[in-house]
Design a protein around this motif. Structure first.
Motif, PDB file in Angstrom:
ATOM      1  N   VAL A  24       2.669  -6.426 -10.316  1.00 45.83           N
ATOM      2  CA  VAL A  24       2.867  -5.202 -11.090  1.00 45.83           C
ATOM      3  C   VAL A  24       2.058  -4.058 -10.483  1.00 45.83           C
ATOM      4  N   LEU A  25       2.684  -2.887 -10.437  1.00 42.43           N
ATOM      5  CA  LEU A  25       2.012  -1.634 -10.093  1.00 42.43           C
ATOM      6  C   LEU A  25       2.088  -0.699 -11.292  1.00 42.43           C
ATOM      7  N   PHE A  26       1.033   0.096 -11.498  1.00 43.42           N
ATOM      8  CA  PHE A  26       0.992   1.019 -12.625  1.00 43.42           C
ATOM      9  C   PHE A  26       0.369   2.325 -12.150  1.00 43.42           C
ATOM     10  N   SER A  27       1.006   3.437 -12.522  1.00 46.85           N
ATOM     11  CA  SER A  27       0.468   4.752 -12.156  1.00 46.85           C
ATOM     12  C   SER A  27       0.602   5.698 -13.342  1.00 46.85           C
ATOM     13  N   ALA A  28      -0.464   6.465 -13.604  1.00 43.87           N
ATOM     14  CA  ALA A  28      -0.445   7.461 -14.669  1.00 43.87           C
ATOM     15  C   ALA A  28      -1.152   8.723 -14.179  1.00 43.87           C
ATOM     16  N   THR A  29      -0.478   9.861 -14.298  1.00 43.29           N
ATOM     17  CA  THR A  29      -1.045  11.153 -13.924  1.00 43.29           C
ATOM     18  C   THR A  29      -1.204  12.005 -15.169  1.00 43.29           C
TER      19      THR A  29
ATOM     20  N   VAL B 269       2.001  11.243 -17.600  1.00 41.81           N
ATOM     21  CA  VAL B 269       3.228  10.727 -16.996  1.00 41.81           C
ATOM     22  C   VAL B 269       2.920   9.297 -16.546  1.00 41.81           C
ATOM     23  N   VAL B 270       3.753   8.346 -16.962  1.00 42.96           N
ATOM     24  CA  VAL B 270       3.449   6.934 -16.726  1.00 42.96           C
ATOM     25  C   VAL B 270       4.632   6.232 -16.079  1.00 42.96           C
ATOM     26  N   LEU B 271       4.317   5.365 -15.113  1.00 38.87           N
ATOM     27  CA  LEU B 271       5.344   4.579 -14.432  1.00 38.87           C
ATOM     28  C   LEU B 271       4.778   3.200 -14.110  1.00 38.87           C
ATOM     29  N   ALA B 272       5.554   2.158 -14.362  1.00 36.33           N
ATOM     30  CA  ALA B 272       5.202   0.801 -13.959  1.00 36.33           C
ATOM     31  C   ALA B 272       6.336   0.216 -13.133  1.00 36.33           C
ATOM     32  N   MET B 273       5.968  -0.550 -12.123  1.00 37.87           N
ATOM     33  CA  MET B 273       6.947  -1.182 -11.236  1.00 37.87           C
ATOM     34  C   MET B 273       6.597  -2.660 -11.108  1.00 37.87           C
ATOM     35  N   ALA B 274       7.610  -3.515 -11.192  1.00 38.06           N
ATOM     36  CA  ALA B 274       7.401  -4.953 -11.073  1.00 38.06           C
ATOM     37  C   ALA B 274       8.551  -5.570 -10.307  1.00 38.06           C
ATOM     38  N   GLU B 275       8.337  -6.780  -9.847  1.00 35.86           N
ATOM     39  CA  GLU B 275       9.422  -7.484  -9.183  1.00 35.86           C
ATOM     40  C   GLU B 275      10.572  -7.659 -10.167  1.00 35.86           C
ATOM     41  N   ARG B 276      11.769  -7.831  -9.651  1.00 35.04           N
ATOM     42  CA  ARG B 276      12.972  -7.884 -10.468  1.00 35.04           C
ATOM     43  C   ARG B 276      12.824  -8.941 -11.578  1.00 35.04           C
TER      44      ARG B 276
ATOM     45  N   ARG C 133       0.838  -1.202   0.000  1.00 35.13           N
ATOM     46  CA  ARG C 133       0.000   0.000   0.000  1.00 35.13           C
ATOM     47  C   ARG C 133       0.869   1.246   0.000  1.00 35.13           C
ATOM     48  N   THR C 134       1.943   1.199   0.759  1.00 34.33           N
ATOM     49  CA  THR C 134       2.863   2.334   0.798  1.00 34.33           C
ATOM     50  C   THR C 134       3.488   2.572  -0.565  1.00 34.33           C
ATOM     51  N   LEU C 135       3.927   1.498  -1.220  1.00 34.37           N
ATOM     52  CA  LEU C 135       4.538   1.633  -2.545  1.00 34.37           C
ATOM     53  C   LEU C 135       3.547   2.209  -3.552  1.00 34.37           C
ATOM     54  N   THR C 136       2.289   1.810  -3.453  1.00 28.21           N
ATOM     55  CA  THR C 136       1.269   2.332  -4.363  1.00 28.21           C
ATOM     56  C   THR C 136       1.159   3.837  -4.227  1.00 28.21           C
TER      57      THR C 136
END
Length: 328
Positions: free
Chosen positions: A282-287, A116-123, A17-20
């Motif tokens: 996977v996490l995805f964020s777009a503003t 602005v787009v960012l995705a984060m995933a495990e290594r 939740r913090t990472l999100t």
């Protein structure tokens, strides 16, 4: 980054939740920086502002991050280059794909759908592709049977199969396509088949997302070619919201094929599905920078700034729209 993993004794659900929320802060800050250049005709300045803001905010996050899709190779740009370490150097080991300003021309002209787009995933979870590589892409909603469409079929074959699966005539199918000279033949074929076409001036990440959200957008299918990094980012979003997508890299020069091999891509003709483009958690964020169908743009007020962000998580299939007000 798996939920089953407890980092430093902390509850994994709280960690995620913090990472999100941290991801939202990263894309918000970059969008605000880019919005200062909105409509001013200076693409380079807008992009540089977004890159600097994103890098600064990423380095405040408690992760051991590595850029796998960024602004370019190490000696091509100063920040957010492939292989660059980001974050505080402690916490989950993650791979990060970024597009600090998707639709840079849209921002410079103050036109819709700059993000602005960012995705984060495990290594190891995100396909590592070079910035200058393109990808053939096709995407439809999750409600259709697997193999309803295929990237190697003709456009006519795909829309006929999709119309049959949807139970409608072809004339009721809407395709979304990037408005590029290379798609002239594709557009002619689609219109000859009787398909309605929505053209994108830029921003094919949003285009893929629109194609899988048919109930909200009226778009049934994404077809055509666009940037491979944007394909990976779009796949990350689809891992969170559902949807089918196939991608095939366009490695049309010896240099591109050699570079791809150096990046771990051994089969230049491989067809990737969503789970192969973006695997694991996977996490995805777009503003939004400018107003669009996915998010509203940044609102610059006298005493504050308002942002609109969509953030998604694959493991919970949760999508949140976050409106925030920031003091200036």
């Amino acid at each position: 980054m798996k939920l089953s993993k407890v980092e430093d004794g902390r509850d994994p659900a709280n960690l995620h939740r913090t990472l999100t929320l941290e991801m939202v802060r990263v894309t918000e800050r970059a969008a605000i920086a880019a919005a200062e250049w909105r409509g001013k005709g200076n693409e380079k300045a807008a992009d540089e502002a977004a890159v600097a803001a994103m890098k600064a905010e990423l380095d405040e996050v408690a992760i051991s991050g590595r850029i796998v899709i960024g602004e370019g190779e190490q000696f091509e740009c100063d920040d957010l280059f492939v292989g660059q370490s980001v974050g505080q150097g402690q916490g989950p080991e993650v791979d990060i794909a970024v597009d600090p300003l998707e639709g840079v021309t849209l921002c410079a002209k103050n036109q819709p759908d700059s993000l602005v787009v960012l995705a984060m995933a495990e290594r190891g979870g995100l396909l590592n592709v070079a910035r200058n590589v393109y990808m053939h892409k096709i995407a439809i909603g999750a409600e259709y049977p697997p193999e309803t469409v295929h990237i190697e079929w003709s456009a006519t074959e795909n829309v006929k199969a999709l119309a049959k699966a949807k139970g409608v005539p072809i004339s009721e199918i809407t395709a979304i396509v990037l408005d590029r000279p290379r798609h002239g033949g594709l557009l002619e074929e689609l219109r000859t088949a009787g398909v309605s076409v929505k053209l994108l001036s830029d921003g094919d990440i949003a285009g893929v997302i629109h194609a899988v959200n048919t109930a909200d957008t009226g778009v049934d299918i994404y077809l055509g070619s666009g940037g491979a990094p944007e394909g990976v980012l779009a796949a990350a979003a689809l891992r969170c919201i559902g949807g089918q997508m196939q991608g095939k890299l366009i490695l049309d020069t010896p240099d591109k094929r050699m570079h791809a091999k150096e990046m771990g891509i051994t089969d230049p003709n491989r067809i990737y599905d969503v789970t192969e483009l973006a695997a694991g958690d996977v996490l995805f964020s777009a503003t939004g920078v400018t107003d669009g169908s996915l998010t509203d743009g940044v609102r610059l007020r006298r005493g504050w700034v308002e942002t609109s962000t969509v953030v998604m998580r694959s493991w919970s299939q949760t999508t949140r729209w976050i409106k925030a007000r920031h003091a200036r």
